[in-house]
Design a protein around this motif. Structure first.
Motif, PDB file in Angstrom:
ATOM      1  N   SER A 137      33.554  39.185  65.116  1.00  0.00           N
ATOM      2  CA  SER A 137      33.060  38.581  63.890  1.00  0.00           C
ATOM      3  C   SER A 137      34.212  37.770  63.310  1.00  0.00           C
ATOM      4  N   ALA A 138      34.022  36.485  63.296  1.00  0.00           N
ATOM      5  CA  ALA A 138      35.072  35.613  62.759  1.00  0.00           C
ATOM      6  C   ALA A 138      35.115  35.735  61.237  1.00  0.00           C
ATOM      7  N   LYS A 139      34.060  36.328  60.674  1.00  0.00           N
ATOM      8  CA  LYS A 139      34.007  36.482  59.230  1.00  0.00           C
ATOM      9  C   LYS A 139      34.820  37.686  58.781  1.00  0.00           C
ATOM     10  N   ASP A 145      28.574  40.852  62.951  1.00  0.00           N
ATOM     11  CA  ASP A 145      28.364  41.544  61.677  1.00  0.00           C
ATOM     12  C   ASP A 145      26.953  41.319  61.137  1.00  0.00           C
ATOM     13  N   LYS A 146      26.275  40.326  61.672  1.00  0.00           N
ATOM     14  CA  LYS A 146      24.945  40.008  61.137  1.00  0.00           C
ATOM     15  C   LYS A 146      23.916  41.028  61.615  1.00  0.00           C
ATOM     16  N   HIS A 186      28.903  25.727  70.452  1.00  0.00           N
ATOM     17  CA  HIS A 186      27.863  24.984  69.749  1.00  0.00           C
ATOM     18  C   HIS A 186      28.202  24.883  68.264  1.00  0.00           C
ATOM     19  N   VAL A 187      27.705  23.827  67.637  1.00  0.00           N
ATOM     20  CA  VAL A 187      27.968  23.628  66.214  1.00  0.00           C
ATOM     21  C   VAL A 187      27.458  24.837  65.418  1.00  0.00           C
ATOM     22  N   ASP A 188      28.243  25.226  64.432  1.00  0.00           N
ATOM     23  CA  ASP A 188      27.913  26.349  63.537  1.00  0.00           C
ATOM     24  C   ASP A 188      27.971  27.727  64.195  1.00  0.00           C
ATOM     25  N   HIS A 189      28.465  27.801  65.396  1.00  0.00           N
ATOM     26  CA  HIS A 189      28.573  29.128  66.011  1.00  0.00           C
ATOM     27  C   HIS A 189      29.863  29.839  65.610  1.00  0.00           C
ATOM     28  N   GLY A 190      30.778  29.094  64.929  1.00  0.00           N
ATOM     29  CA  GLY A 190      31.935  29.781  64.338  1.00  0.00           C
ATOM     30  C   GLY A 190      33.304  29.408  64.890  1.00  0.00           C
ATOM     31  N   LYS A 191      33.421  28.229  65.489  1.00  0.00           N
ATOM     32  CA  LYS A 191      34.721  27.803  66.030  1.00  0.00           C
ATOM     33  C   LYS A 191      35.794  27.719  64.942  1.00  0.00           C
ATOM     34  N   THR A 192      35.446  26.989  63.877  1.00  0.00           N
ATOM     35  CA  THR A 192      36.415  26.785  62.793  1.00  0.00           C
ATOM     36  C   THR A 192      36.753  28.115  62.133  1.00  0.00           C
ATOM     37  N   SER A 193      35.721  28.933  61.924  1.00  0.00           N
ATOM     38  CA  SER A 193      35.955  30.236  61.296  1.00  0.00           C
ATOM     39  C   SER A 193      36.921  31.067  62.139  1.00  0.00           C
ATOM     40  N   ASN A 245      30.093  35.782  68.813  1.00  0.00           N
ATOM     41  CA  ASN A 245      30.454  35.839  67.381  1.00  0.00           C
ATOM     42  C   ASN A 245      29.296  36.297  66.491  1.00  0.00           C
ATOM     43  N   LYS A 246      29.645  36.551  65.262  1.00  0.00           N
ATOM     44  CA  LYS A 246      28.692  36.921  64.200  1.00  0.00           C
ATOM     45  C   LYS A 246      28.035  38.274  64.450  1.00  0.00           C
TER      46      LYS A 246
HETATM   47  P1  GDP Z   1      31.669  25.633  63.797  1.00  0.00           P
HETATM   48  O1  GDP Z   1      30.734  24.508  63.531  1.00  0.00           O
HETATM   49  O2  GDP Z   1      31.453  26.199  65.177  1.00  0.00           O
HETATM   50  O3  GDP Z   1      33.107  25.334  63.550  1.00  0.00           O
HETATM   51  O4  GDP Z   1      31.210  26.832  62.834  1.00  0.00           O
HETATM   52  P2  GDP Z   1      31.863  27.348  61.472  1.00  0.00           P
HETATM   53  O5  GDP Z   1      33.094  28.107  61.733  1.00  0.00           O
HETATM   54  O6  GDP Z   1      31.942  26.223  60.525  1.00  0.00           O
HETATM   55  O7  GDP Z   1      30.756  28.395  61.018  1.00  0.00           O
HETATM   56  C1  GDP Z   1      29.431  28.007  60.707  1.00  0.00           C
HETATM   57  C2  GDP Z   1      28.840  28.979  59.704  1.00  0.00           C
HETATM   58  O8  GDP Z   1      28.768  30.291  60.256  1.00  0.00           O
HETATM   59  C3  GDP Z   1      29.680  29.109  58.437  1.00  0.00           C
HETATM   60  O9  GDP Z   1      28.832  29.188  57.356  1.00  0.00           O
HETATM   61  C4  GDP Z   1      30.449  30.403  58.659  1.00  0.00           C
HETATM   62  O10 GDP Z   1      30.759  31.028  57.420  1.00  0.00           O
HETATM   63  C5  GDP Z   1      29.459  31.218  59.444  1.00  0.00           C
HETATM   64  N1  GDP Z   1      30.128  32.191  60.309  1.00  0.00           N
HETATM   65  C6  GDP Z   1      31.090  31.937  61.225  1.00  0.00           C
HETATM   66  N2  GDP Z   1      31.457  33.078  61.834  1.00  0.00           N
HETATM   67  C7  GDP Z   1      30.719  34.069  61.297  1.00  0.00           C
HETATM   68  C8  GDP Z   1      30.645  35.485  61.506  1.00  0.00           C
HETATM   69  O11 GDP Z   1      31.335  36.076  62.330  1.00  0.00           O
HETATM   70  N3  GDP Z   1      29.730  36.163  60.759  1.00  0.00           N
HETATM   71  C9  GDP Z   1      28.937  35.564  59.854  1.00  0.00           C
HETATM   72  N4  GDP Z   1      28.081  36.323  59.178  1.00  0.00           N
HETATM   73  N5  GDP Z   1      28.986  34.255  59.618  1.00  0.00           N
HETATM   74  C10 GDP Z   1      29.864  33.497  60.319  1.00  0.00           C
END
Ligand code: GDP
Length: 471
Positions: free
Chosen positions: A215-217, A182-183, A80-87, A179-180
């Protein structure tokens, strides 16, 4: 009219034969191969295709088992969008550069490959199921494994479900990356529970689907995720013969000012060398230079290697297959034949599957599976239709619901239909944005209904080979 002359029958007879198949044709229209066979049969003729040698002249080397070596898995990341694919993709790439050989700045070429211990993994760097399915729709089955990223601070979302359906429709194994974590509000168990409710049981919970909290972060769990990718890849026994002319697929292409067309390809088998004559889709050329994603010059590229090449005379499309020829002229000839065929095809009718076409093929007995993508306005009607559609399955024809969901018919639904030979059924929903345009172009049948009974009846009629073509 050409066919009529060949069989020495009046052209009107051909036209009426086509009409009885539900096709309104004119004298100058080109018929597709399948229709030709059926029409000819009506007049007691057999069809032999001699003009179809274009693709056949591309020789396929049959590999001997002893020629095969293990190749790296090729991965697509979805979710899903913003779930962290790119990260996730960025983290993996950066981590590899730090340990990596050249330490150079990475360039986005659409795919990259990383080292994990003494093994390699190749990643397609265009995340999302749309890119994945668009490539499939063009005939490229590149991805061996799909990582589906699902954020632990969120629910299983519509695009998570879409990604799952797209991977399943392609028959590609899934690894979940939760993912995420760490939150502070992360709740991976919530995601896992929701997945289990969709009959997707992860290993930790006694199922057979791999999953890793990450955690992709900050990087937590990513080495473990990559280990799981390698483990899953081992089960798949991915192999290729490196000692032949390269074959593979185009990942992306662009015009680079001053250097010409820069095309990123994935070598799937064989070895690509500088100086090879390449044919990709409608374009050809001699490989003048090759680079990896760190900008390093390469002389050769073996199986599962993503490389950018210079030398093609145009930009092929993502998902076009490529082949190498010993003779430049041959590559050029096929490229131009393909362009010509494509022009002809665009004036053809009835290329892809419509419900009427399904009925016709079922009546002919050469149709075994009916794939449906089902979208509706509320969950209740989607479930009710799923049940009713599935109950229509007979011993001869299996009804598969490839994807179902609440909401408008999207571009991604149309792509999935194209790639999987499916029709789309919408209940109280319509195509959204560009979906209609793409469906028209790809000739995907979208049927919309507001009465459940009508939808079921149409499908039933089609399956009984009785549906009259939609006017
Ligand atoms: P995409 O739309 O699936 O490609 O998602 P992005 O990689 O662009 O991530 C969307 C947002 O989530 C960004 O602001 C990232 O910094 C944040 N994010 C991605 N992975 C993590 C993670 O593991 N931990 C936290 N805290 N934030 C994350």
């Amino acid at each position: 009219s050409e066919v009529a002359t060949m069989m020495d029958v009046p052209v009107t007879n051909i036209i009426s034969a086509c009409m009885s198949l539900g096709m309104m044709v004119t004298m100058n229209q080109r018929l597709d191969a399948e229709t030709l066979v059926i029409v000819a049969e009506e007049f007691n003729h057999k069809v032999e295709f001699v003009g179809a040698e274009v693709e056949e002249s591309i020789e396929e080397v049959i590999d001997k088992p002893e020629d095969l070596i293990t190749r790296a898995p090729i991965i697509t990341v979805m979710g899903h969008v913003d779930h962290g694919k790119t990260s996730l993709l960025d983290y993996i790439r950066k981590a590899n550069v730090i340990e990596g050989e050249s330490g150079g700045i990475t360039q986005h070429i659409g795919a990259y490959s990383v080292n994990v211990g003494d093994q390699k993994i190749a990643f397609l760097d265009t995340p999302g199921h749309e890119a994945f399915t668009a490539m499939r729709a063009r005939g490229a089955q590149v991805t061996d494994l799909v990582i589906i990223v699902a954020a632990a601070d969120d629910d299983v979302m519509p695009q998570t479900k879409e990604a799952i359906s797209h991977a399943q429709a392609a028959g590609v194994p899934i690894i979940f990356a939760i993912n995420k974590i760490d939150k502070p509000n992360a709740n991976p168990d919530n995601v896992k529970t929701q997945l289990s409710q969709m009959n997707l049981l992860i290993e930790e919970w006694g199922g057979n689907i791999q999953s890793q909290d990450i955690s992709a972060k900050v990087g937590t769990g990513i080495p473990e995720l990559l280990e799981k990718v390698l483990l899953e890849a081992e089960i798949l026994e991915l192999k290729a013969n490196p000692n032949k002319n390269a074959v593979g697929a185009v990942v992306e292409a662009q015009l680079d000012k001053g250097r010409g067309y820069l095309t990123t390809i994935l070598v799937q088998a064989g070895t690509l060398k500088i100086g090879d004559y390449l044919l990709a889709g409608k374009h050809s050329g001699k490989v003048k230079a090759m680079f990896d994603d760190k900008g390093n010059n390469l002389q050769t590229a073996g199986p599962s290697t993503p490389v950018s090449i210079l030398g093609l005379d145009g930009a092929p499309q993502a998902g076009d297959k490529f082949n190498v020829f010993d003779d430049e002229r041959e590559a050029k000839q096929i490229a131009s034949k393909r362009s010509q065929l494509q022009r002809e095809q665009s004036v053809r009718t009835q290329k892809t599957l419509t419900l009427a076409e399904i009925g016709r093929r079922i009546a002919l007995g050469d149709f075994k599976e009916l794939n449906i993508i089902l979208k509706g306005d509320v969950d209740g009607s989607v479930e009710a239709l799923t049940d009713s559609f599935q109950k229509l399955s007979t011993e001869e024809i299996q009804v598969n619901i490839l994807h179902k969901g609440v909401g408008a018919i999207t571009e991604s639904d149309v792509l999935l239909a194209t790639a999987s030979d499916a029709i789309i059924v919408g209940f109280n929903v319509r195509p959204q944005g560009n979906a209609r345009v793409i469906a028209d172009k790809e000739e995907v049948d979208i049927r919309t209904y507001s009465i459940i009974y009508d939808a079921i009846n149409d499908l039933k009629d089609a399956m009984e080979g009785m549906l009259s073509p939609e006017m």
